[in-house]
Design an enzyme around this catalytic site. Structure first.
Site, short mmCIF file in Angstrom:
data_model
loop_
_atom_site.label_atom_id
_atom_site.label_comp_id
_atom_site.label_asym_id
_atom_site.label_seq_id
_atom_site.Cartn_x
_atom_site.Cartn_y
_atom_site.Cartn_z
CB CYS A 160 -0.93 0.01 1.22
SG CYS A 160 -0.03 0.08 2.79
CB CYS A 167 4.48 -0.46 1.80
SG CYS A 167 3.46 -1.67 2.68
CG ASP A 219 0.41 12.79 -31.36
OD1 ASP A 219 1.22 13.68 -31.70
OD2 ASP A 219 0.32 11.70 -31.93
CG ASP A 275 -0.76 7.60 -32.49
OD1 ASP A 275 -0.15 8.68 -32.37
OD2 ASP A 275 -0.87 6.99 -33.57
CG ASP A 308 2.51 10.81 -28.88
OD1 ASP A 308 2.95 11.97 -28.91
OD2 ASP A 308 1.90 10.29 -29.82
#
Length: 742
Positions: free
Chosen positions: A52, A55, A460, A639, A643
């Protein structure tokens, strides 16, 4: 264009790995310390035992407490700690020892080992979940009979027999299914700390022990159903969380795989095939047609075209000639090339992009959910409350220790974090299912939380606002005979513009005897003379100083050359999506690695005023960091490989299924189809999910405010506590289900 791509660089320090020393069977971690250009040192460790945000905070605090430590960050998704310090390499050993003292194992980071570890952990959790579910269902059936018997006068012998059957089913299941919690709790206690698994383990073990005692002495109540049902609910949440983290794994391994290949080098007049990491700068590298470039280098001899779309985002292949720079990961589409290697291994552009991505992902992984933040206080508060209840009833009020212990167990069970633990996962599951029905895949466990309240969207261009597929502009194809001739020639090429011509005239028959001149075009000898199709220069057309966009020329003997112009078509709903976002008060920007002449028209058509062209991956990350640094919550939609660092740096990110594998891995959401509407769908679903999560937390806290005082007062048995705990979980789930009904 060639100059733009050739100048694509990322200004990062060039790290050098220290040579491995010491016993190979027990390597010293200093062998994995990397010397940075600024004199500092860094080390990547894989941490075991992270559950978690608490931690993560403990690990980072312990690391930063070491002398000379400059920075220490944990990527919770990959369980990777990146530490940077001023000082000797031996600080790495001190770091490992320091983490061991607080109960966290640390080994040099190894992606393969991480993948194997996660796969084993997920399978183990799934088996534990199956066992707990089977046992809970069967024990609950027996418990229903026992509850009915209390009202209808069941004989003591029959009730005891049913208790023994319950014990026979529940105890082995508790031992097996509870191992993830037991190991975690024991590790924490052994190193003098506590975590969320300690009260869970105490509640389960004490409930099972007191139930076994009651069964042996023939008591009227046993609580095996409480213990096993508690484990079942908790295992559901832990399995879903682990699975989500695996799906959200960082893309660095796939990125590096693009450069991890064999390379053909010329040595002493002979060609040899060697791994890419064994190539040294200055070596001569041969790249065949269709082969992926394995090193960064300079073209020594040859004329060809490279597919650089993964690096620059450009739709069209880039022509290269002697003197041009090329980068690892690009694909040679034309003739063979001879390169002089300039950079290999950690110095290549691919490795630089990997470092950008990992730095961005570590920043994003620091997002700690509300439940994790609460968990830091939950364990000690519950322990003290249960202990205070036990001591109060036993020592102050004078109750016998057995019933006092039962009241304390009831407090442990009734304060079980099931409702709190399910508050986020159950909404995530329902929201994920809702998005899946709309062809949107959620890949990150915290993506929905981060997608809520977005105030800026950055797009983009190629493949995102546009379809990434050039199409012929009809206005320039007035001569159908010329189009048919051009399409017949184009059948012999895989160039994107040639394929666009073929799509424009699908009935055109292919010609024989067509020759492709690498980087220039196609030609065919006929009785009337040579027919050519390709670049301006190849077809004898004067060069234009302006940016002419995407084009092909067709020259025929005795006729004027004909121009075929192309465009990358904007998605049909792009303007609507942008207008809707603006109407909702969201700022919209466009950042692309493409040319200014290609980006400007797309921005105007989509209605985006703020745009930037010819952006490198570093430029995109810098813009995203500037926005987030100004307090903006940014959604990035892209994409390409170029990017990927920006997708990782954004608050939340989306990619279409047409994106590169790297971009899809880096993104938090992946959507199908040719529409941009999923951007609106994700935002709407995320906002509603955030509201439901807030309501679930309110319900969970309200439940504790009401039930805890009653349990402390001794009015709740472990059985009623388990029922109340289960009802609180059901209420949270039912509230979350409202998302699927609307």
């Amino acid at each position: 264009m060639a100059d733009t791509a050739a100048d694509t660089t990322i200004a990062l320090d060039r790290p050098k790995r220290r040579q491995c020393r010491g016993d190979p069977d027990h390597p010293d971690v200093t062998a994995y310390v990397i010397d940075l250009a600024d004199g500092r040192r860094t080390l990547h460790l894989m941490i075991e035992g992270i559950h978690c945000g608490g931690c993560v905070a403990k690990i980072e605090r312990a690391a930063k407490a070491l002398p000379g430590m400059v920075d220490a960050r944990v990527n919770m998704t990959t369980r990777r700690l990146t530490a940077t310090w001023d000082g000797a390499p031996s600080v790495g050993n001190d770091l490992v020892a320091s983490l061991g003292e607080i109960g966290f194992g640390a080994v040099p980071y190894d992606p393969e080992r991480l993948q194997q570890s996660d796969s084993q952990d997920e399978r183990s959790l799934l088996r534990a979940l199956a066992v707990a579910g089977f046992a809970a269902a069967n024990v609950m059936l027996l418990s229903v009979a026992i509850w009915a018997g209390h009202a209808q006068g069941m004989a003591e012998a029959t009730r005891t027999l049913l208790h023994w059957f319950s014990a026979l089913i529940a105890l082995p299941a508790l031992v097996y299914a509870g191992r993830p919690f037991y190991h975690s709790a024991w590790s924490a206690l052994r190193h003098g700390r506590t975590n969320m698994d300690v009260p869970i383990t105490l509640g389960v073990v004490l409930a099972a022990a007191i139930s076994l005692h009651e069964t042996i002495v023939g008591g009227p109540h046993a609580y095996f159903d409480s213990a096993i049902t508690l484990l079942f609910f908790l295992l559901i949440g832990r399995y879903l969380d682990r699975r989500a983290r695996r799906l959200a794994r960082a893309a660095a391994e796939r990125l590096l795989a693009l450069g991890a290949q064999s390379v053909t080098v010329l040595m002493g007049g002979e060609t040899r095939t060697v791994p890419a990491e064994q190539v040294a700068p200055g070596m001569t590298v041969l790249v065949a047609a269709g082969e992926r470039v394995g090193v960064d280098g300079t073209v020594e001899n040859g004329l060809s075209e490279l597919d650089t779309s993964l690096i620059t985002g450009e739709t069209l292949p880039r022509p290269v000639k002697a003197g041009d720079r090329v980068f690892a990961g690009t694909v040679n589409l034309g003739a063979p090339l001879r390169l002089t290697a300039d950079a290999v291994g950690d110095d290549t552009l691919l490795s630089e992009i990997v470092r950008l991505m990992e730095a961005a992902e570590q920043g994003k992984a620091r997002f700690v959910g509300i439940a994790d933040r609460i968990s830091r206080l939950y364990a000690p508060v519950v322990h003290l409350l249960a202990l205070g209840t036990f001591l109060g009833w036993w020592l102050i009020i004078g109750l016998a220790w057995q019933p006092a212990l039962l009241i304390a167990i009831s407090v442990l069970i009734v304060t079980c974090p099931c409702a709190l633990g399910l508050a986020v996962p159950v909404v995530q599951v329902i929201a994920t299912s809702r998005l899946m029905k709309r062809s949107i895949l959620v890949k990150s466990s915290s993506a929905l939380e981060r997608a809520a309240n977005i105030d800026t969207v950055v797009f983009d261009k190629t493949g995102t606002l546009t379809l990434g597929r050039p199409s012929l502009i009809d206005g320039d194809t007035a001569d159908p005979t010329a189009l048919r001739l051009a399409a017949s020639l184009a059948q012999s090429s895989r160039h994107p513009l040639a394929r666009a011509l073929v799509r424009a005239a699908p009935t055109a028959e292919p010609f024989d005897g067509v020759e492709e001149v690498s980087g220039q075009g196609l030609r065919r000898e006929t009785a009337d003379g040579e027919i050519r199709m390709g670049s301006r220069r190849f077809c004898g057309v004067a060069e234009d100083d302006g940016d002419v966009g995407m084009e092909l020329w067709l020259s025929r003997p005795g006729q004027a050359p004909i121009r075929f112009a192309f465009e990358d078509q904007v998605r049909s709903d792009a303007a609507h999506v942008v207008a809707t976002l603006k109407a909702q008060g969201i700022a919209v920007e466009l950042i692309s690695g493409d040319r200014t002449a290609a980006v400007g028209p797309v921005a105007r058509e989509a209605g985006i005023e703020q745009w930037q062209a010819a952006a490198t991956p570093a430029d995109k990350v810098a813009r995203l960091n500037a926005l987030t640094g100004a307090g903006r919550r940014v959604m990035m939609v892209g994409d390409g490989l170029n990017d990927a660092p920006a997708l990782a740096a954004a608050t939340v990110s989306l990619s279409p299924t047409s994106a590169s594998d790297i971009a899809q891995t880096a993104a938090d959401f992946v959507f199908q189809g040719e529409a941009l509407t999923p951007v609106l769908t994700v935002r709407q679903t995320a906002d509603r999910s955030a509201r439901l999560v807030t309501q679930n937390f309110a319900l969970a806290f309200g439940y504790n405010v009401i039930t805890v005082p009653i349990a402390v007062a001794g009015f709740v048995t472990p059985l009623i506590a388990a029922i109340a705990m289960s009802l609180s979980s059901i209420v949270v789930v039912m509230n979350a289900l409202r998302l699927s009904r609307r």
